[in-house]
Design a protein around this motif. Structure first.
Motif, PDB file in Angstrom:
ATOM      1  N   ILE A 116      -0.875 -14.894  97.017  1.00 14.56           N
ATOM      2  CA  ILE A 116      -1.433 -13.743  96.296  1.00 14.56           C
ATOM      3  C   ILE A 116      -2.690 -13.233  97.005  1.00 14.56           C
ATOM      4  CG2 ILE A 116      -2.573 -13.060  94.128  1.00 14.56           C
ATOM      5  CD1 ILE A 116      -0.521 -14.926  92.692  1.00 14.56           C
ATOM      6  N   ASP A 117      -3.546 -14.166  97.433  1.00 17.38           N
ATOM      7  CA  ASP A 117      -4.764 -13.777  98.159  1.00 17.38           C
ATOM      8  C   ASP A 117      -4.428 -13.149  99.495  1.00 17.38           C
ATOM      9  OD1 ASP A 117      -6.339 -14.674  96.202  1.00 17.38           O
ATOM     10  OD2 ASP A 117      -6.903 -16.570  97.160  1.00 17.38           O
ATOM     11  N   PHE A 118      -3.516 -13.813 100.230  1.00 18.59           N
ATOM     12  CA  PHE A 118      -3.186 -13.358 101.575  1.00 18.59           C
ATOM     13  C   PHE A 118      -2.640 -11.931 101.567  1.00 18.59           C
ATOM     14  CE2 PHE A 118      -0.470 -13.066 105.356  1.00 18.59           C
ATOM     15  CZ  PHE A 118      -1.371 -13.458 106.329  1.00 18.59           C
ATOM     16  N   PHE A 119      -1.765 -11.651 100.606  1.00 19.36           N
ATOM     17  CA  PHE A 119      -1.151 -10.309 100.553  1.00 19.36           C
ATOM     18  C   PHE A 119      -1.921  -9.332  99.651  1.00 19.36           C
ATOM     19  CE2 PHE A 119       2.516 -12.773 102.115  1.00 19.36           C
ATOM     20  CZ  PHE A 119       2.785 -12.023 103.249  1.00 19.36           C
ATOM     21  N   GLU A 120      -3.076  -9.777  99.168  1.00 12.46           N
ATOM     22  CA  GLU A 120      -3.911  -8.935  98.297  1.00 12.46           C
ATOM     23  C   GLU A 120      -3.094  -8.335  97.166  1.00 12.46           C
ATOM     24  OE1 GLU A 120      -6.160  -6.156 100.663  1.00 12.46           O
ATOM     25  OE2 GLU A 120      -6.631  -7.690 102.148  1.00 12.46           O
ATOM     26  N   LEU A 121      -2.358  -9.207  96.499  1.00 12.84           N
ATOM     27  CA  LEU A 121      -1.535  -8.747  95.389  1.00 12.84           C
ATOM     28  C   LEU A 121      -2.367  -8.706  94.114  1.00 12.84           C
ATOM     29  CD1 LEU A 121       1.190  -8.189  93.900  1.00 12.84           C
ATOM     30  CD2 LEU A 121       1.478 -10.665  93.730  1.00 12.84           C
ATOM     31  N   ASN A 122      -2.357  -7.530  93.486  1.00 10.29           N
ATOM     32  CA  ASN A 122      -2.991  -7.436  92.174  1.00 10.29           C
ATOM     33  C   ASN A 122      -1.863  -7.480  91.140  1.00 10.29           C
ATOM     34  OD1 ASN A 122      -4.195  -6.750  89.810  1.00 10.29           O
ATOM     35  ND2 ASN A 122      -5.189  -4.887  90.573  1.00 10.29           N
ATOM     36  N   ALA A 123      -1.715  -8.648  90.504  1.00 10.16           N
ATOM     37  CA  ALA A 123      -0.552  -8.869  89.638  1.00 10.16           C
ATOM     38  C   ALA A 123      -0.872  -8.675  88.161  1.00 10.16           C
ATOM     39  CB  ALA A 123      -0.010 -10.276  89.878  1.00 10.16           C
ATOM     40  N   SER A 124      -2.075  -8.129  87.875  1.00  9.20           N
ATOM     41  CA  SER A 124      -2.472  -8.087  86.459  1.00  9.20           C
ATOM     42  C   SER A 124      -1.736  -6.992  85.671  1.00  9.20           C
ATOM     43  CB  SER A 124      -3.986  -7.916  86.356  1.00  9.20           C
ATOM     44  OG  SER A 124      -4.349  -6.725  87.016  1.00  9.20           O
ATOM     45  N   GLY A 125      -1.390  -5.885  86.334  1.00  6.82           N
ATOM     46  CA  GLY A 125      -0.786  -4.755  85.615  1.00  6.82           C
ATOM     47  C   GLY A 125       0.703  -4.918  85.391  1.00  6.82           C
ATOM     48  N   LYS A 126       1.226  -3.993  84.577  1.00  3.17           N
ATOM     49  CA  LYS A 126       2.670  -3.989  84.313  1.00  3.17           C
ATOM     50  C   LYS A 126       3.446  -3.579  85.572  1.00  3.17           C
ATOM     51  CE  LYS A 126       3.838  -4.270  79.763  1.00  3.17           C
ATOM     52  NZ  LYS A 126       3.825  -3.778  78.468  1.00  3.17           N
ATOM     53  N   VAL A 127       4.594  -4.207  85.768  1.00  2.00           N
ATOM     54  CA  VAL A 127       5.419  -3.919  86.951  1.00  2.00           C
ATOM     55  C   VAL A 127       5.751  -2.432  87.017  1.00  2.00           C
ATOM     56  CG1 VAL A 127       7.685  -4.316  87.988  1.00  2.00           C
ATOM     57  CG2 VAL A 127       6.357  -6.256  87.140  1.00  2.00           C
ATOM     58  N   LYS A 128       6.061  -1.837  85.869  1.00  6.76           N
ATOM     59  CA  LYS A 128       6.500  -0.432  85.905  1.00  6.76           C
ATOM     60  C   LYS A 128       5.408   0.524  86.381  1.00  6.76           C
ATOM     61  CE  LYS A 128       6.143   0.753  81.031  1.00  6.76           C
ATOM     62  NZ  LYS A 128       6.935   0.547  79.861  1.00  6.76           N
ATOM     63  N   ARG A 129       4.153   0.095  86.315  1.00  8.21           N
ATOM     64  CA  ARG A 129       3.066   0.961  86.800  1.00  8.21           C
ATOM     65  C   ARG A 129       2.644   0.630  88.242  1.00  8.21           C
ATOM     66  NH1 ARG A 129       2.529   2.842  81.891  1.00  8.21           N
ATOM     67  NH2 ARG A 129       1.696   1.474  80.277  1.00  8.21           N
ATOM     68  N   MET A 130       3.322  -0.347  88.842  1.00  5.27           N
ATOM     69  CA  MET A 130       2.938  -0.732  90.209  1.00  5.27           C
ATOM     70  C   MET A 130       3.503   0.236  91.251  1.00  5.27           C
ATOM     71  SD  MET A 130       3.385  -4.827  90.385  1.00  5.27           S
ATOM     72  CE  MET A 130       2.351  -5.919  89.430  1.00  5.27           C
ATOM     73  N   SER A 131       2.743   0.414  92.338  1.00  2.00           N
ATOM     74  CA  SER A 131       3.255   1.222  93.448  1.00  2.00           C
ATOM     75  C   SER A 131       4.387   0.436  94.126  1.00  2.00           C
ATOM     76  CB  SER A 131       2.144   1.470  94.462  1.00  2.00           C
ATOM     77  OG  SER A 131       1.772   0.238  95.065  1.00  2.00           O
ATOM     78  N   LEU A 132       5.142   1.150  94.969  1.00  2.00           N
ATOM     79  CA  LEU A 132       6.254   0.510  95.688  1.00  2.00           C
ATOM     80  C   LEU A 132       5.753  -0.666  96.533  1.00  2.00           C
ATOM     81  CD1 LEU A 132       9.305   0.859  96.260  1.00  2.00           C
ATOM     82  CD2 LEU A 132       8.673   2.232  98.250  1.00  2.00           C
TER      83      LEU A 132
END
Ligand SMILES: Nc1ncnc2c1ncn2[C@@H]1O[C@H](COP(=O)(O)OP(=O)(O)O)[C@@H](O)[C@H]1O
Ligand SMILES: [Mg+2]
Length: 307
Positions: A116-132
């Motif tokens: 998660i750190d390496f890829f700078e993933l922000n996983a807090s939001g809903k999947v449907k609002r995530m960018s591609l």
């Protein structure tokens, strides 16, 4: 040791679509590139490796297990990144990660946090609002979270920005150093060039060529670009170069030309003597490019001639 093996694999969807008589092996600890344009059959092959669909002919094994008969065991152990990521839209990224960890029976989240750190993933939001791009990162983290030994990645960098694409390339190299076996499909030459040991080129469902990158780079043929001083010198050079064994002119243009030469001491010496006798303005090596090699296969096919 062979980790993934395809032998004479065929799935015919009709009208020339599908994959036809595909054979290749992915050896343990190597990165195998499956390179081809859109519609070439990469996803079809990968879906059969995963055991999602039954073959018409041939056999596929993953870790020596039949991909269709042992599909659930294979899917449990493998890391898989689908070409088109379909994630449960109503969950948050964190909920999805937790769900996948439970499913994968991953107890310790240290490795997952690192990803998660390496890829700078922000996983807090809903999947449907995530960018591609964010969805793709989420899929990458879940493909690698159980630290699998074998990975099958279908166009892994599509949707990632250039910085993340590079980070993914670095990551694949590190995973290889850790002994992982990776099959990745792509239509991007540079990405395959940067990561893969073995490469197969697929077009219209047929394997056009399979090669080892190092062997290809060591090929004895080299291409040089020469610029003559004037038209007279140019004519003399062109005439004499054609008399050198295993030396061919491949591109001629006014005072410049490219020559392809088999690099053996005897004919190299002939070439150097010749270039020393007739003054030239420049002499440079044209570096080998995988892209050129790739296009060569395409061009030949267009001309109706198989390599
Ligand atoms: N389930 C299917 N039914 C019919 N045709 C399919 C199916 N899946 C893929 N195809 C066709 O097979 C060809 C190869 O597709 P695909 O494997 O997705 O290519 P790639 O992943 O290299 O872009 C395409 O022409 C595609 O339209
Ligand atoms: Mg595809």
């Amino acid at each position: 040791m062979t980790m993934i093996s395809l032998q004479h694999v065929t799935k015919d969807y009709g009208n020339g679509r599908g994959i036809f008589d595909i054979s290749f092996n992915v050896e343990k600890g190597t990165v195998y590139g499956f390179l081809g344009p859109n519609g070439a059959g990469k996803t079809t092959a990968i879906r059969h490796i995963m055991g999602f669909s039954k073959l018409q002919q041939g056999i596929i094994t993953v870790n020596h297990l039949d991909s269709w008969k042992n599909a659930s065991t294979i899917q449990e152990n493998l890391g898989y990144l689908p070409g088109e990521v379909a994630l449960p839209e109503h969950l948050t990224g964190e909920q999805f990660i937790r769900m996948m960890m439970d499913l994968r029976k991953v107890k310790d989240d240290t490795h997952c946090k690192k990803l998660i750190d390496f890829f700078e993933l922000n996983a807090s939001g809903k999947v449907k609002r995530m960018s591609l791009g964010m969805k793709r990162k989420l899929a990458i983290v879940t493909a690698f979270m159980h630290d699998p030994d074998v990975l099958v990645l279908d166009e892994p960098t599509s949707g990632l920005d250039p910085i993340m694409q590079q980070r993914f390339i670095d990551f694949v190299r590190e995973e290889k150093k850790r002994g992982k076996t990776i099959l990745l499909s792509s239509h991007i030459f540079t990405e395959v060039d940067a990561t893969c040991d073995e490469i197969s080129i697929i077009k219209d469902g047929h394997l056009m060529s399979s090669f080892n990158k190092q062997e290809l780079l060591k090929m004895t043929e080299k291409v040089f670009h020469v610029t003559a001083k004037n038209a007279k010198d140019y004519t003399q050079l062109v005439e004499r170069i054609e008399s050198i064994a295993e030396c061919h002119l491949i591109n001629k243009n006014e005072r410049e030309f490219e020559l392809q030469i088999g690099c053996y001491p005897s004919n190299l010496l002939q070439l150097i003597k010749l270039l020393a006798a007739i003054p030239i303005l420049s002499f440079t090596e044209v570096p080998f490019s995988l892209e050129k090699h790739f296009m060569k296969f395409y061009d030949r096919r267009v001309g109706g001639e198989l390599p």
